[in-house]
Design an enzyme around this catalytic site. Structure first.
Site, mmCIF file in Angstrom:
data_model
loop_
_atom_site.group_PDB
_atom_site.id
_atom_site.type_symbol
_atom_site.label_atom_id
_atom_site.label_comp_id
_atom_site.label_asym_id
_atom_site.label_seq_id
_atom_site.Cartn_x
_atom_site.Cartn_y
_atom_site.Cartn_z
ATOM 1 N N SER A 13 3.713 -0.862 6.460
ATOM 2 C CA SER A 13 2.891 -0.139 7.439
ATOM 3 C C SER A 13 1.421 -0.481 7.244
ATOM 4 O O SER A 13 1.003 -0.905 6.160
ATOM 5 C CB SER A 13 3.113 1.373 7.240
ATOM 6 O OG SER A 13 2.216 2.146 8.016
ATOM 7 N N ASP A 34 8.476 -0.963 -0.406
ATOM 8 C CA ASP A 34 8.034 0.240 0.298
ATOM 9 C C ASP A 34 9.028 1.353 0.034
ATOM 10 O O ASP A 34 10.239 1.102 -0.094
ATOM 11 C CB ASP A 34 7.912 -0.015 1.807
ATOM 12 C CG ASP A 34 6.959 0.977 2.480
ATOM 13 O OD1 ASP A 34 5.801 0.586 2.769
ATOM 14 O OD2 ASP A 34 7.361 2.131 2.692
ATOM 15 N N ASP A 60 10.083 3.070 -4.649
ATOM 16 C CA ASP A 60 9.072 4.121 -4.808
ATOM 17 C C ASP A 60 8.233 3.700 -6.005
ATOM 18 O O ASP A 60 8.747 3.633 -7.131
ATOM 19 C CB ASP A 60 9.766 5.465 -5.060
ATOM 20 C CG ASP A 60 8.764 6.604 -5.269
ATOM 21 O OD1 ASP A 60 7.555 6.337 -5.450
ATOM 22 O OD2 ASP A 60 9.213 7.771 -5.280
ATOM 23 N N TYR A 152 -6.846 12.421 -4.461
ATOM 24 C CA TYR A 152 -6.905 11.079 -3.860
ATOM 25 C C TYR A 152 -8.090 10.290 -4.407
ATOM 26 O O TYR A 152 -7.946 9.150 -4.874
ATOM 27 C CB TYR A 152 -7.001 11.217 -2.339
ATOM 28 C CG TYR A 152 -7.062 9.902 -1.595
ATOM 29 C CD1 TYR A 152 -5.918 9.144 -1.382
ATOM 30 C CD2 TYR A 152 -8.275 9.416 -1.102
ATOM 31 C CE1 TYR A 152 -5.969 7.933 -0.697
ATOM 32 C CE2 TYR A 152 -8.335 8.210 -0.412
ATOM 33 C CZ TYR A 152 -7.180 7.474 -0.214
ATOM 34 O OH TYR A 152 -7.245 6.273 0.462
ATOM 35 N N LYS A 156 -8.150 6.891 -6.812
ATOM 36 C CA LYS A 156 -8.746 5.627 -6.368
ATOM 37 C C LYS A 156 -9.842 5.168 -7.328
ATOM 38 O O LYS A 156 -10.013 3.970 -7.575
ATOM 39 C CB LYS A 156 -9.277 5.774 -4.934
ATOM 40 C CG LYS A 156 -8.164 6.038 -3.904
ATOM 41 C CD LYS A 156 -7.196 4.876 -3.836
ATOM 42 C CE LYS A 156 -6.144 5.026 -2.768
ATOM 43 N NZ LYS A 156 -5.265 3.865 -2.647
HETATM 44 P P1 NAP Z 1 -0.052 3.780 5.682
HETATM 45 O O1 NAP Z 1 -0.093 3.245 7.051
HETATM 46 O O2 NAP Z 1 0.443 5.165 5.450
HETATM 47 O O3 NAP Z 1 0.767 2.767 4.767
HETATM 48 C C1 NAP Z 1 1.079 3.073 3.441
HETATM 49 C C2 NAP Z 1 2.470 2.553 3.154
HETATM 50 O O4 NAP Z 1 2.775 2.885 1.783
HETATM 51 C C3 NAP Z 1 3.536 3.216 4.026
HETATM 52 O O5 NAP Z 1 4.514 2.270 4.429
HETATM 53 C C4 NAP Z 1 4.151 4.222 3.057
HETATM 54 O O6 NAP Z 1 5.485 4.567 3.364
HETATM 55 C C5 NAP Z 1 4.070 3.464 1.766
HETATM 56 N N1 NAP Z 1 4.231 4.333 0.603
HETATM 57 C C6 NAP Z 1 3.851 5.624 0.468
HETATM 58 N N2 NAP Z 1 4.221 6.098 -0.731
HETATM 59 C C7 NAP Z 1 4.866 5.084 -1.366
HETATM 60 C C8 NAP Z 1 5.503 4.972 -2.611
HETATM 61 N N3 NAP Z 1 5.573 6.022 -3.459
HETATM 62 N N4 NAP Z 1 6.064 3.796 -2.958
HETATM 63 C C9 NAP Z 1 6.039 2.747 -2.096
HETATM 64 N N5 NAP Z 1 5.473 2.809 -0.881
HETATM 65 C C10 NAP Z 1 4.881 3.966 -0.513
HETATM 66 O O7 NAP Z 1 -1.511 3.764 5.017
HETATM 67 P P2 NAP Z 1 -2.724 2.711 5.084
HETATM 68 O O8 NAP Z 1 -3.827 3.377 5.766
HETATM 69 O O9 NAP Z 1 -2.251 1.383 5.513
HETATM 70 O O10 NAP Z 1 -3.119 2.691 3.532
HETATM 71 C C11 NAP Z 1 -2.827 1.620 2.668
HETATM 72 C C12 NAP Z 1 -3.694 1.782 1.423
HETATM 73 O O11 NAP Z 1 -5.073 1.720 1.804
HETATM 74 C C13 NAP Z 1 -3.499 3.134 0.725
HETATM 75 O O12 NAP Z 1 -3.513 2.941 -0.674
HETATM 76 C C14 NAP Z 1 -4.714 3.909 1.166
HETATM 77 O O13 NAP Z 1 -5.073 4.893 0.222
HETATM 78 C C15 NAP Z 1 -5.760 2.822 1.287
HETATM 79 N N6 NAP Z 1 -6.885 3.181 2.130
HETATM 80 C C16 NAP Z 1 -6.714 3.313 3.477
HETATM 81 C C17 NAP Z 1 -7.825 3.634 4.252
HETATM 82 C C18 NAP Z 1 -7.752 3.773 5.749
HETATM 83 O O14 NAP Z 1 -8.791 4.056 6.359
HETATM 84 N N7 NAP Z 1 -6.607 3.613 6.374
HETATM 85 C C19 NAP Z 1 -9.075 3.837 3.653
HETATM 86 C C20 NAP Z 1 -9.174 3.705 2.301
HETATM 87 C C21 NAP Z 1 -8.083 3.370 1.542
HETATM 88 P P3 NAP Z 1 5.750 5.875 4.288
HETATM 89 O O15 NAP Z 1 5.000 5.660 5.564
HETATM 90 O O16 NAP Z 1 7.241 5.892 4.439
HETATM 91 O O17 NAP Z 1 5.221 7.032 3.498
#
Ligand code: NAP
Length: 247
Positions: A13, A34, A60, A152, A156
Protein backbone atom coordinates in the site's frame (compact mmCIF):
# COMPACT_ATOMS: atom_id res chain seq x y z
CA UNK A 1 21.08 -2.23 -11.20
CA UNK A 2 21.39 -5.95 -12.00
CA UNK A 3 18.87 -8.15 -10.26
CA UNK A 4 19.65 -7.56 -6.62
CA UNK A 5 17.02 -8.88 -4.23
CA UNK A 6 15.08 -6.36 -2.14
CA UNK A 7 12.62 -6.69 0.71
CA UNK A 8 10.06 -3.92 1.15
CA UNK A 9 7.97 -4.11 4.32
CA UNK A 10 4.45 -2.71 4.19
CA UNK A 11 4.87 -2.90 0.42
CA UNK A 12 1.24 -3.57 -0.45
CA UNK A 13 0.00 0.00 0.00
CA UNK A 14 0.90 3.67 -0.27
CA UNK A 15 4.59 4.53 -0.07
CA UNK A 16 5.72 0.89 0.16
CA UNK A 17 3.80 -0.04 -2.99
CA UNK A 18 5.34 2.88 -4.89
CA UNK A 19 8.81 1.84 -3.69
CA UNK A 20 8.19 -1.79 -4.72
CA UNK A 21 7.03 -0.71 -8.19
CA UNK A 22 9.99 1.64 -8.59
CA UNK A 23 12.59 -0.92 -7.51
CA UNK A 24 11.16 -3.52 -9.89
CA UNK A 25 11.27 -0.89 -12.63
CA UNK A 26 14.94 -0.38 -11.76
CA UNK A 27 15.57 -4.10 -12.38
CA UNK A 28 15.49 -5.24 -8.76
CA UNK A 29 13.73 -8.43 -7.68
CA UNK A 30 11.32 -7.52 -4.87
CA UNK A 31 9.76 -9.40 -1.96
CA UNK A 32 6.82 -7.53 -0.51
CA UNK A 33 6.29 -8.25 3.20
CA UNK A 34 2.89 -7.07 4.39
CA UNK A 35 0.59 -7.95 7.26
CA UNK A 36 -2.11 -8.26 4.59
CA UNK A 37 -0.81 -11.29 2.68
CA UNK A 38 -3.53 -11.13 0.02
CA UNK A 39 -2.74 -7.49 -0.74
CA UNK A 40 0.99 -8.33 -0.84
CA UNK A 41 0.39 -11.12 -3.35
CA UNK A 42 -1.93 -8.91 -5.44
CA UNK A 43 0.68 -6.15 -5.53
CA UNK A 44 3.37 -8.64 -6.56
CA UNK A 45 1.13 -10.03 -9.30
CA UNK A 46 0.44 -6.55 -10.64
CA UNK A 47 4.17 -5.77 -10.71
CA UNK A 48 4.94 -9.08 -12.42
CA UNK A 49 2.27 -8.39 -15.05
CA UNK A 50 4.28 -5.33 -15.96
CA UNK A 51 7.28 -7.57 -16.68
CA UNK A 52 9.13 -7.45 -13.38
CA UNK A 53 9.78 -10.09 -10.76
CA UNK A 54 8.20 -9.90 -7.31
CA UNK A 55 6.62 -12.07 -4.65
CA UNK A 56 4.24 -11.14 -1.86
CA UNK A 57 4.39 -12.72 1.60
CA UNK A 58 2.19 -12.35 4.67
CA UNK A 59 4.49 -10.99 7.36
CA UNK A 60 3.64 -9.08 10.52
CA UNK A 61 6.89 -7.22 11.21
CA UNK A 62 6.06 -7.38 14.93
CA UNK A 63 6.55 -11.16 14.73
CA UNK A 64 10.24 -12.14 14.55
CA UNK A 65 9.44 -15.78 13.81
CA UNK A 66 7.39 -14.72 10.77
CA UNK A 67 10.18 -12.41 9.59
CA UNK A 68 12.81 -15.15 9.84
CA UNK A 69 10.59 -17.63 7.97
CA UNK A 70 9.90 -15.10 5.21
CA UNK A 71 13.58 -14.17 4.83
CA UNK A 72 14.40 -17.88 4.51
CA UNK A 73 11.81 -18.13 1.73
CA UNK A 74 13.23 -15.06 -0.02
CA UNK A 75 16.73 -16.58 0.08
CA UNK A 76 15.56 -19.80 -1.50
CA UNK A 77 13.22 -18.32 -4.13
CA UNK A 78 14.82 -14.98 -5.08
CA UNK A 79 18.35 -15.15 -3.68
CA UNK A 80 19.94 -13.47 -0.66
CA UNK A 81 18.48 -10.05 0.11
CA UNK A 82 20.82 -7.11 -0.51
CA UNK A 83 18.31 -4.29 -0.08
CA UNK A 84 15.91 -3.74 2.82
CA UNK A 85 13.33 -0.97 2.98
CA UNK A 86 11.72 -0.76 6.43
CA UNK A 87 8.49 0.96 5.52
CA UNK A 88 5.72 -0.88 7.42
CA UNK A 89 4.19 1.42 9.98
CA UNK A 90 1.08 2.20 11.94
CA UNK A 91 -0.14 5.39 13.53
CA UNK A 92 -2.43 5.97 16.49
CA UNK A 93 -3.54 9.43 17.56
CA UNK A 94 -4.94 10.60 20.90
CA UNK A 95 -4.10 12.59 24.03
CA UNK A 96 -1.01 11.39 25.88
CA UNK A 97 -2.83 10.79 29.19
CA UNK A 98 -5.24 8.46 27.39
CA UNK A 99 -2.49 6.49 25.65
CA UNK A 100 -2.59 2.92 26.95
CA UNK A 101 0.49 0.78 27.46
CA UNK A 102 -1.01 -1.69 24.99
CA UNK A 103 -1.23 0.92 22.23
CA UNK A 104 2.22 2.31 23.04
CA UNK A 105 3.74 -1.19 22.91
CA UNK A 106 2.01 -2.11 19.62
CA UNK A 107 3.16 1.05 17.83
CA UNK A 108 6.73 0.57 19.08
CA UNK A 109 6.60 -3.15 18.20
CA UNK A 110 5.62 -2.52 14.57
CA UNK A 111 7.48 0.70 13.77
CA UNK A 112 10.68 0.35 15.78
CA UNK A 113 11.20 -3.24 16.94
CA UNK A 114 9.95 -4.42 13.54
CA UNK A 115 12.72 -2.36 11.94
CA UNK A 116 15.29 -3.78 14.38
CA UNK A 117 14.16 -7.36 13.70
CA UNK A 118 14.15 -6.99 9.92
CA UNK A 119 17.62 -5.43 9.98
CA UNK A 120 18.96 -8.21 12.19
CA UNK A 121 17.37 -10.90 10.01
CA UNK A 122 18.78 -9.51 6.75
CA UNK A 123 22.16 -7.97 7.65
CA UNK A 124 24.05 -11.31 7.70
CA UNK A 125 23.14 -11.75 4.00
CA UNK A 126 24.45 -8.25 3.26
CA UNK A 127 27.68 -8.90 5.18
CA UNK A 128 28.12 -12.13 3.22
CA UNK A 129 27.74 -10.19 -0.07
CA UNK A 130 29.91 -7.32 1.18
CA UNK A 131 27.17 -5.07 -0.17
CA UNK A 132 23.90 -3.84 1.22
CA UNK A 133 21.43 -0.98 1.34
CA UNK A 134 18.97 -0.27 4.13
CA UNK A 135 16.45 2.57 3.93
CA UNK A 136 14.29 3.24 6.96
CA UNK A 137 11.09 5.18 6.31
CA UNK A 138 10.74 7.31 9.42
CA UNK A 139 8.62 10.48 9.53
CA UNK A 140 9.07 14.24 9.36
CA UNK A 141 7.07 14.30 12.62
CA UNK A 142 10.26 13.30 14.45
CA UNK A 143 11.80 16.72 13.69
CA UNK A 144 9.36 18.68 15.82
CA UNK A 145 6.87 16.29 17.41
CA UNK A 146 3.11 16.25 16.81
CA UNK A 147 0.60 16.67 19.65
CA UNK A 148 -1.33 13.47 20.29
CA UNK A 149 1.16 11.20 18.54
CA UNK A 150 3.61 10.29 21.31
CA UNK A 151 4.00 6.61 20.43
CA UNK A 152 4.29 7.23 16.69
CA UNK A 153 6.77 10.11 16.93
CA UNK A 154 8.87 8.26 19.52
CA UNK A 155 9.01 5.17 17.32
CA UNK A 156 10.10 7.23 14.31
CA UNK A 157 12.77 9.09 16.29
CA UNK A 158 14.04 5.68 17.41
CA UNK A 159 14.34 4.60 13.77
CA UNK A 160 16.62 7.58 13.15
CA UNK A 161 18.89 6.56 16.05
CA UNK A 162 19.03 2.96 14.83
CA UNK A 163 19.89 4.21 11.32
CA UNK A 164 22.89 6.13 12.62
CA UNK A 165 24.23 3.26 14.72
CA UNK A 166 23.92 0.69 11.92
CA UNK A 167 25.62 3.07 9.48
CA UNK A 168 28.62 3.22 11.83
CA UNK A 169 28.72 -0.53 12.51
CA UNK A 170 28.39 -1.70 8.90
CA UNK A 171 30.01 1.07 6.81
CA UNK A 172 33.17 -0.93 6.18
CA UNK A 173 31.17 -3.91 4.90
CA UNK A 174 29.83 -2.05 1.85
CA UNK A 175 26.49 -1.52 3.57
CA UNK A 176 24.78 1.87 3.76
CA UNK A 177 21.92 2.72 6.11
CA UNK A 178 19.87 5.88 5.65
CA UNK A 179 16.47 7.19 6.63
CA UNK A 180 13.84 9.08 4.66
CA UNK A 181 11.42 10.98 6.89
CA UNK A 182 8.46 11.67 4.57
CA UNK A 183 6.28 14.69 5.11
CA UNK A 184 2.56 14.57 4.35
CA UNK A 185 2.27 12.04 1.52
CA UNK A 186 -1.12 11.12 0.07
CA UNK A 187 -1.66 7.44 0.95
CA UNK A 188 -4.39 5.35 2.61
CA UNK A 189 -2.76 6.05 6.00
CA UNK A 190 -2.84 9.79 5.40
CA UNK A 191 -6.42 9.68 4.09
CA UNK A 192 -7.44 7.79 7.24
CA UNK A 193 -5.83 10.46 9.45
CA UNK A 194 -7.57 13.20 7.42
CA UNK A 195 -10.95 11.49 7.80
CA UNK A 196 -10.45 11.34 11.58
CA UNK A 197 -9.57 15.03 11.71
CA UNK A 198 -5.98 14.45 12.85
CA UNK A 199 -4.77 16.70 10.03
CA UNK A 200 -6.36 19.40 7.90
CA UNK A 201 -5.38 19.05 4.24
CA UNK A 202 -5.56 22.76 3.35
CA UNK A 203 -3.50 23.72 6.39
CA UNK A 204 -0.85 21.12 5.60
CA UNK A 205 -0.57 22.28 1.99
CA UNK A 206 -0.35 25.90 3.14
CA UNK A 207 2.58 24.95 5.40
CA UNK A 208 4.40 23.20 2.54
CA UNK A 209 6.74 25.49 0.54
CA UNK A 210 6.27 23.63 -2.77
CA UNK A 211 2.50 24.03 -2.32
CA UNK A 212 1.24 20.49 -2.75
CA UNK A 213 0.76 17.21 -0.96
CA UNK A 214 3.56 14.67 -1.50
CA UNK A 215 3.11 11.63 -3.71
CA UNK A 216 4.30 8.11 -2.85
CA UNK A 217 6.42 8.33 -6.00
CA UNK A 218 8.35 11.25 -4.47
CA UNK A 219 9.58 8.91 -1.74
CA UNK A 220 10.13 6.02 -4.15
CA UNK A 221 12.42 8.13 -6.36
CA UNK A 222 14.64 9.03 -3.40
CA UNK A 223 14.68 5.45 -2.19
CA UNK A 224 15.65 4.26 -5.66
CA UNK A 225 18.71 6.50 -5.56
CA UNK A 226 19.70 5.55 -1.99
CA UNK A 227 19.75 1.83 -2.87
CA UNK A 228 21.75 2.40 -6.07
CA UNK A 229 25.47 1.86 -6.64
CA UNK A 230 25.93 5.61 -6.99
CA UNK A 231 24.77 6.24 -3.41
CA UNK A 232 27.64 4.23 -1.91
CA UNK A 233 29.12 7.30 -0.17
CA UNK A 234 25.85 8.29 1.53
CA UNK A 235 25.24 6.62 4.88
CA UNK A 236 23.82 7.51 8.28
CA UNK A 237 21.88 10.37 6.69
CA UNK A 238 18.41 11.79 7.17
CA UNK A 239 17.16 12.61 3.65
CA UNK A 240 14.03 14.72 4.06
CA UNK A 241 11.42 14.43 1.30
CA UNK A 242 8.83 16.88 2.50
CA UNK A 243 8.23 19.67 0.00
CA UNK A 244 10.50 21.97 1.99
CA UNK A 245 8.91 21.72 5.43
CA UNK A 246 10.47 20.15 8.47
CA UNK A 247 7.37 19.29 10.50
P1 NAP B 1 -0.19 2.80 4.38
O1 NAP B 1 -0.79 3.20 3.10
O2 NAP B 1 -1.07 2.49 5.54
O3 NAP B 1 0.79 1.57 4.12
C1 NAP B 1 1.41 0.90 5.18
C2 NAP B 1 1.44 -0.58 4.84
O4 NAP B 1 2.07 -1.25 5.94
C3 NAP B 1 0.04 -1.17 4.68
O5 NAP B 1 0.00 -2.11 3.61
C4 NAP B 1 -0.14 -1.90 6.01
O6 NAP B 1 -1.04 -2.98 5.96
C5 NAP B 1 1.26 -2.37 6.27
N1 NAP B 1 1.47 -2.76 7.66
C6 NAP B 1 0.89 -2.24 8.77
N2 NAP B 1 1.29 -2.90 9.87
C7 NAP B 1 2.14 -3.88 9.44
C8 NAP B 1 2.85 -4.89 10.09
N3 NAP B 1 2.75 -5.07 11.43
N4 NAP B 1 3.63 -5.72 9.37
C9 NAP B 1 3.69 -5.59 8.02
N5 NAP B 1 3.01 -4.65 7.34
C10 NAP B 1 2.24 -3.79 8.04
O7 NAP B 1 0.80 3.94 4.93
P2 NAP B 1 1.84 4.92 4.20
O8 NAP B 1 1.34 6.28 4.37
O9 NAP B 1 2.21 4.40 2.87
O10 NAP B 1 3.07 4.77 5.21
C11 NAP B 1 4.24 4.04 4.93
C12 NAP B 1 5.31 4.46 5.93
O11 NAP B 1 5.57 5.86 5.76
C13 NAP B 1 4.88 4.28 7.39
O12 NAP B 1 5.97 3.80 8.14
C14 NAP B 1 4.52 5.68 7.81
O13 NAP B 1 4.68 5.86 9.19
C15 NAP B 1 5.48 6.51 7.00
N6 NAP B 1 5.07 7.89 6.83
C16 NAP B 1 4.00 8.20 6.06
C17 NAP B 1 3.65 9.54 5.91
C18 NAP B 1 2.50 9.99 5.05
O14 NAP B 1 2.27 11.20 4.97
N7 NAP B 1 1.76 9.10 4.42
C19 NAP B 1 4.38 10.54 6.56
C20 NAP B 1 5.44 10.17 7.34
C21 NAP B 1 5.79 8.85 7.47
P3 NAP B 1 -2.59 -2.71 6.34
O15 NAP B 1 -3.08 -1.63 5.43
O16 NAP B 1 -3.24 -4.05 6.12
O17 NAP B 1 -2.58 -2.29 7.78
Amino acid sequence: MTSRTAIVTGGASGIGLAISRRLVGDGTVVAIFDVDGGAARDAATEICTDGGKAIGLAVDVADRTAIDAAVTEVRSTLGPPAILVNNAGITVAGPFLELTAETWNRVLAVNLTGTFDCCQAVLPDMVEQNWGRIVNISSSSMHSGVPGMAAYVTSKAGMVGLTKVLALEFGRRGITVNTIPPGFIETPMMRDSLSKGVFDMDLQVAKTPVGRVGRPEDIAATCSFLVSEEAAYITGQIIGVNGGRNT
